[in-house]
Motif scaffolding. Structure first.
Motif, PDB file in Angstrom:
ATOM      1  N   ASP A  84       0.773  -1.397   0.238  1.00 49.98           N
ATOM      2  CA  ASP A  84       0.136   0.349  -0.143  1.00 49.98           C
ATOM      3  C   ASP A  84       0.306   1.057   0.258  1.00 49.98           C
ATOM      4  OD1 ASP A  84      -2.344  -1.320  -0.143  1.00 49.98           O
ATOM      5  OD2 ASP A  84      -2.194  -1.405   2.007  1.00 49.98           O
ATOM      6  N   GLU A  85       1.858   1.221   0.920  1.00 44.89           N
ATOM      7  CA  GLU A  85       2.505   2.528   0.979  1.00 44.89           C
ATOM      8  C   GLU A  85       3.438   2.495  -0.563  1.00 44.89           C
ATOM      9  OE1 GLU A  85       6.025   3.666   3.549  1.00 44.89           O
ATOM     10  OE2 GLU A  85       6.829   2.259   2.526  1.00 44.89           O
ATOM     11  N   LEU A  86       3.931   1.454  -1.114  1.00 41.14           N
ATOM     12  CA  LEU A  86       4.691   1.908  -2.395  1.00 41.14           C
ATOM     13  C   LEU A  86       3.537   2.230  -3.549  1.00 41.14           C
ATOM     14  CD1 LEU A  86       6.549  -1.655  -2.506  1.00 41.14           C
ATOM     15  CD2 LEU A  86       7.274   0.719  -2.603  1.00 41.14           C
ATOM     16  N   PHE A  87       2.223   1.912  -3.258  1.00 37.94           N
ATOM     17  CA  PHE A  87       0.936   2.381  -4.461  1.00 37.94           C
ATOM     18  C   PHE A  87       0.756   3.854  -4.218  1.00 37.94           C
ATOM     19  CE2 PHE A  87      -3.986   2.272  -4.768  1.00 37.94           C
ATOM     20  CZ  PHE A  87      -3.869   2.273  -6.214  1.00 37.94           C
ATOM     21  N   ALA A  88       0.719   4.018  -2.629  1.00 34.36           N
ATOM     22  CA  ALA A  88       1.077   5.808  -2.756  1.00 34.36           C
ATOM     23  C   ALA A  88       1.723   6.540  -2.982  1.00 34.36           C
ATOM     24  CB  ALA A  88       0.616   5.974  -0.775  1.00 34.36           C
ATOM     25  N   ALA A  89       2.815   6.215  -2.770  1.00 35.00           N
ATOM     26  CA  ALA A  89       4.293   6.708  -3.225  1.00 35.00           C
ATOM     27  C   ALA A  89       4.485   6.930  -5.016  1.00 35.00           C
ATOM     28  CB  ALA A  89       5.322   6.326  -2.954  1.00 35.00           C
ATOM     29  N   ILE A 200      -8.886   0.721  -4.918  1.00 32.83           N
ATOM     30  CA  ILE A 200      -7.740   0.804  -4.336  1.00 32.83           C
ATOM     31  C   ILE A 200      -7.218   1.673  -3.853  1.00 32.83           C
ATOM     32  CG2 ILE A 200      -7.030  -1.669  -4.001  1.00 32.83           C
ATOM     33  CD1 ILE A 200      -5.869  -0.709  -6.443  1.00 32.83           C
ATOM     34  N   VAL A 201      -8.128   2.660  -4.410  1.00 36.87           N
ATOM     35  CA  VAL A 201      -7.409   4.514  -4.532  1.00 36.87           C
ATOM     36  C   VAL A 201      -7.278   5.001  -2.562  1.00 36.87           C
ATOM     37  CG1 VAL A 201      -9.477   5.197  -4.971  1.00 36.87           C
ATOM     38  CG2 VAL A 201      -7.799   6.345  -5.230  1.00 36.87           C
ATOM     39  N   HIS A 202      -8.175   4.386  -2.587  1.00 31.97           N
ATOM     40  CA  HIS A 202      -8.881   4.715  -0.951  1.00 31.97           C
ATOM     41  C   HIS A 202      -7.380   4.230  -0.266  1.00 31.97           C
ATOM     42  CE1 HIS A 202     -10.302   0.360  -0.530  1.00 31.97           C
ATOM     43  NE2 HIS A 202     -10.165   0.770   0.432  1.00 31.97           N
ATOM     44  N   SER A 203      -6.999   3.246  -0.264  1.00 38.23           N
ATOM     45  CA  SER A 203      -6.433   2.960   0.973  1.00 38.23           C
ATOM     46  C   SER A 203      -4.747   4.145   0.220  1.00 38.23           C
ATOM     47  CB  SER A 203      -5.347   1.778   0.116  1.00 38.23           C
ATOM     48  OG  SER A 203      -4.799   1.476  -0.865  1.00 38.23           O
ATOM     49  N   ALA A 204      -4.594   4.777  -0.701  1.00 37.66           N
ATOM     50  CA  ALA A 204      -3.522   5.652  -1.325  1.00 37.66           C
ATOM     51  C   ALA A 204      -3.338   6.655  -0.448  1.00 37.66           C
ATOM     52  CB  ALA A 204      -3.588   5.673  -2.761  1.00 37.66           C
ATOM     53  N   TRP A 205      -4.760   7.556  -0.637  1.00 38.08           N
ATOM     54  CA  TRP A 205      -5.942   9.105   0.433  1.00 38.08           C
ATOM     55  C   TRP A 205      -4.974   8.527   1.594  1.00 38.08           C
ATOM     56  CZ3 TRP A 205     -11.044   9.222  -2.766  1.00 38.08           C
ATOM     57  CH2 TRP A 205     -11.025   9.559  -4.025  1.00 38.08           C
ATOM     58  N   ARG A 206      -5.333   7.285   2.198  1.00 37.36           N
ATOM     59  CA  ARG A 206      -4.841   7.488   3.894  1.00 37.36           C
ATOM     60  C   ARG A 206      -3.598   6.874   3.655  1.00 37.36           C
ATOM     61  NH1 ARG A 206      -9.063   3.520   3.422  1.00 37.36           N
ATOM     62  NH2 ARG A 206      -8.100   1.608   4.198  1.00 37.36           N
ATOM     63  N   ASN A 207      -2.823   6.833   3.109  1.00 37.12           N
ATOM     64  CA  ASN A 207      -1.648   6.522   3.740  1.00 37.12           C
ATOM     65  C   ASN A 207      -0.016   7.535   3.436  1.00 37.12           C
ATOM     66  OD1 ASN A 207       1.572   5.598   2.589  1.00 37.12           O
ATOM     67  ND2 ASN A 207       0.923   3.570   3.168  1.00 37.12           N
ATOM     68  N   ALA A 208       0.422   7.504   4.348  1.00 43.73           N
ATOM     69  CA  ALA A 208       1.421   9.162   4.407  1.00 43.73           C
ATOM     70  C   ALA A 208       2.763   9.320   3.418  1.00 43.73           C
ATOM     71  CB  ALA A 208       2.615   8.968   6.056  1.00 43.73           C
ATOM     72  N   ALA A 209       2.558   7.514   2.472  1.00 43.53           N
ATOM     73  CA  ALA A 209       3.957   8.304   1.209  1.00 43.53           C
ATOM     74  C   ALA A 209       2.329   9.624  -0.064  1.00 43.53           C
ATOM     75  CB  ALA A 209       3.927   7.048   0.782  1.00 43.53           C
TER      76      ALA A 209
END
Length: 428
Positions: A84-89, A200-209
Motif C-alpha cells: 500500500d505504501e509503494l502504491f501511494a508513493a 483501491i484508491v482509498h488505501s493511497a489517500w490514507r497513506n502517509a506516502a
C-alpha cells in the motif's frame, strides 16, 4: 521439449490458466481494435498516423517513468502494508513526472529534435494527460496483480482496448488530423483505468506516502534500486523501441513513420494479448520461486521461453505468409509499405515475443542492471541503423530489412541475459 509436451503444459498449468483468462479478455479488446482498423486507416492518412506516432512515442517513454518505477516494486512488497505504501508513493510521483514530461516535450518541439517539430505546442497537454492516465493504470494494475486478481485485470484490459478501438472513430467528426487519434487513445486509457483504481484508491489517500512529501521522498530513496537503477534501465529499454518512429520521421518522412507505427501496433498486439499475460504470471511465479525454490527458477524460465517461442511462431509465420494478400484489403490503397515492413520485422517479433515477457525474471531476482548492455546496444544501434541507411541513400525497404535483423540479434542477447540471471540465482 516436444510440441505435445508444450501443448500439454499450456492446458494443464495453473499459471498458464491465469494467462488464458487474461489473454481471452485481451483478445476481445484486440479483436475490436482489428475490426475498426479498416475504418480508422481510411479516415486518417499515414502522415496523420506519423504525427500521432510521435506523440505516443514520447508519452510511451515518459510513461515508464511516470511512477518512478515504484509500480513495479509493488509486487515485491514484503506485506500488504508495504505494498500500500509503494502504491501511494507511485501515485504521488505522477505530478512530478507530468511536469518533467511537459518541459522535455517543449524542448523537443522548440529545438526541432528527432522529428518532434512535426508536433505543435497544442500536443503538450494531450501528451501529459496520457502520461498521467498511463501512470494511474500501471500503479493500480500492479497493486491488483499482487493480490492475483487476474479476472479484474482482464476485464479492465478488455474495456481499455475496446475504448481505444472505438474512440478514434467518435472523435473524428469533432477534431482534426492526429488530434482525433490522440483523444481516442486517451479516452480508451481512462476507461481501462477506472475499474482497477476505484477499489483501491482509498488505501493511497490514507497513506502517509501519498499525503506528505517527506514520506513520499523517504520511499523514493529507500527503493533506489527501482527509482534509480531500474528507472534508468527501463527508460533506455523503452526509448530503444519507441525512438524508432521519430527517427523514421526525421530520416525519411512522417508518412513512413505512420506506416511503421500502424503495422507495428498490430504486430505488437499478440505481445500485448498473450505476452503481457505471460509476463505478469512470470513475474509473480519468479518472485515466489526466488523466495521458496530458487533452484527451480532456470527450469521455469526454459519452459516459459519454449512455450512463448511455440506460440510466437504460430502467430507470426502465418502473418508473414498472408501479408501480401490480406493487408492491402485491411488497410486500403494509401498504405504502400505495410507488407515489406511486416516481412522485415517478423523474425524480430518472434524473438521479442520470447524475450520481453521473460524480462520480468530480472525484476524478480533484483538484477535490474543486467540488461543495461542490451538496452544501450538497441538504443544506439537502432537509430544508427536508420541514420546510416538514410545517409547511404538506401530505399526504405532496404533500411527496414537491416533494422529488423539488428533488432532480432539484440533481443536474442536480451533473453540470454535473462536466462543467465536465473541460472545464477538457482546456483546460489
Amino acid at each position: 521439449m516436444s510440441l505435445s509436451g508444450i501443448s500439454n503444459r499450456l492446458t494443464s498449468s495453473p499459471a498458464l490458466r491465469s494467462i488464458g483468462t487474461m489473454g481471452l479478455a485481451s483478445a476481445i479488446g484486440q479483436v475490436a481494435i482489428l475490426a475498426t482498423t479498416p475504418l480508422v486507416t481510411r479516415l486518417y492518412a499515414p502522415s496523420e498516423f506519423g504525427a500521432f506516432a510521435l506523440l505516443t512515442s514520447f508519452s510511451g517513454i515518459a510513461t515508464v517513468a511516470a511512477c518512478l518505477c515504484l509500480d513495479l516494486a509493488i509486487v515485491q512488497g514484503a506485506d500488504d502494508a508495504e505494498a500500500d505504501e509503494l502504491f501511494a508513493a507511485a501515485l504521488r510521483s505522477l505530478p512530478v513526472t507530468a511536469l518533467a514530461s511537459a518541459l522535455v516535450l517543449i524542448a523537443l518541439i522548440r529545438f526541432r529534435l528527432f522529428g518532434f517539430e512535426n508536433l505543435s505546442l497544442a500536443s503538450i497537454p494531450i501528451a501529459v494527460s496520457l502520461v498521467v492516465a498511463n501512470g494511474l493504470y500501471l500503479a493500480s494494475r500492479y497493486r491488483q496483480l499482487r493480490e492475483n486478481r487476474f479476472n479484474l485485470i482482464a476485464s479492465a484490459t478488455m474495456f481499455q482496448n475496446f475504448g481505444r478501438a472505438v474512440a478514434p472513430l467518435g472523435w473524428y467528426p469533432v477534431s482534426s488530423g492526429w488530434i482525433g487519434l490522440a483523444l481516442g487513445e486517451l479516452t480508451g486509457r481512462l476507461i481501462g483505468t477506472r475499474a482497477l483504481l476505484a477499489p483501491i484508491v482509498h488505501s493511497a489517500w490514507r497513506n502517509a506516502a501519498f499525503r506528505t512529501h517527506v514520506s513520499w521522498w523517504r520511499v523514493v530513496k529507500r527503493e533506489w534500486r527501482y527509482t534509480g537503477v531500474l528507472l534508468t534501465s527501463v527508460l533506455i529499454d523503452t526509448s530503444s523501441s519507441l525512438i524508432i518512429a521519430p527517427m523514421l520521421a526525421s530520416s525519411y518522412t512522417t508518412a513512413v513513420a505512420g506506416e511503421y507505427y500502424m503495422i507495428t501496433t498490430l504486430l505488437n498486439a499478440p505481445l500485448a494479448l498473450v505476452g503481457r499475460a505471460f509476463a505478469d504470471v512470470i513475474h509473480a511465479r519468479s518472485a515466489h520461486l526466488v523466495l521458496v525454490a530458487p533452484a527451480a527458477l532456470p527450469g521455469f524460465v526454459r519452459r516459459s521461453a519454449a512455450a512463448l517461442l511455440f506460440v510466437g511462431a504460430l502467430i507470426y509465420l502465418p502473418i508473414y505468409m498472408l501479408a501480401p494478400t490480406l493487408f492491402p484489403l485491411v488497410f486500403g490503397h494509401k498504405w504502400h509499405l505495410i507488407v515489406p515492413i511486416t516481412r522485415a520485422l517478423t523474425p524480430f517479433m518472434i524473438m521479442a515475443f520470447v524475450a520481453s515477457p521473460c524480462s520480468r525474471v530480472l525484476i524478480a531476482v533484483r538484477h535490474t542492471g543486467v540488461k543495461m548492455v542490451s538496452d544501450v546496444t538497441r538504443l544506439i544501434g537502432a537509430p544508427l541503423t536508420i541514420v546510416l541507411s538514410s545517409q547511404l541513400r538506401m530505399p526504405f525497404e532496404t533500411a527496414i530489412f537491416w533494422l529488423g535483423m539488428f533488432l532480432t540479434a539484440a533481443y536474442a542477447l536480451y533473453f540470454a541475459a535473462e536466462y543467465l540471471s536465473a541460472v545464477y540465482i538457482g546456483k546460489r
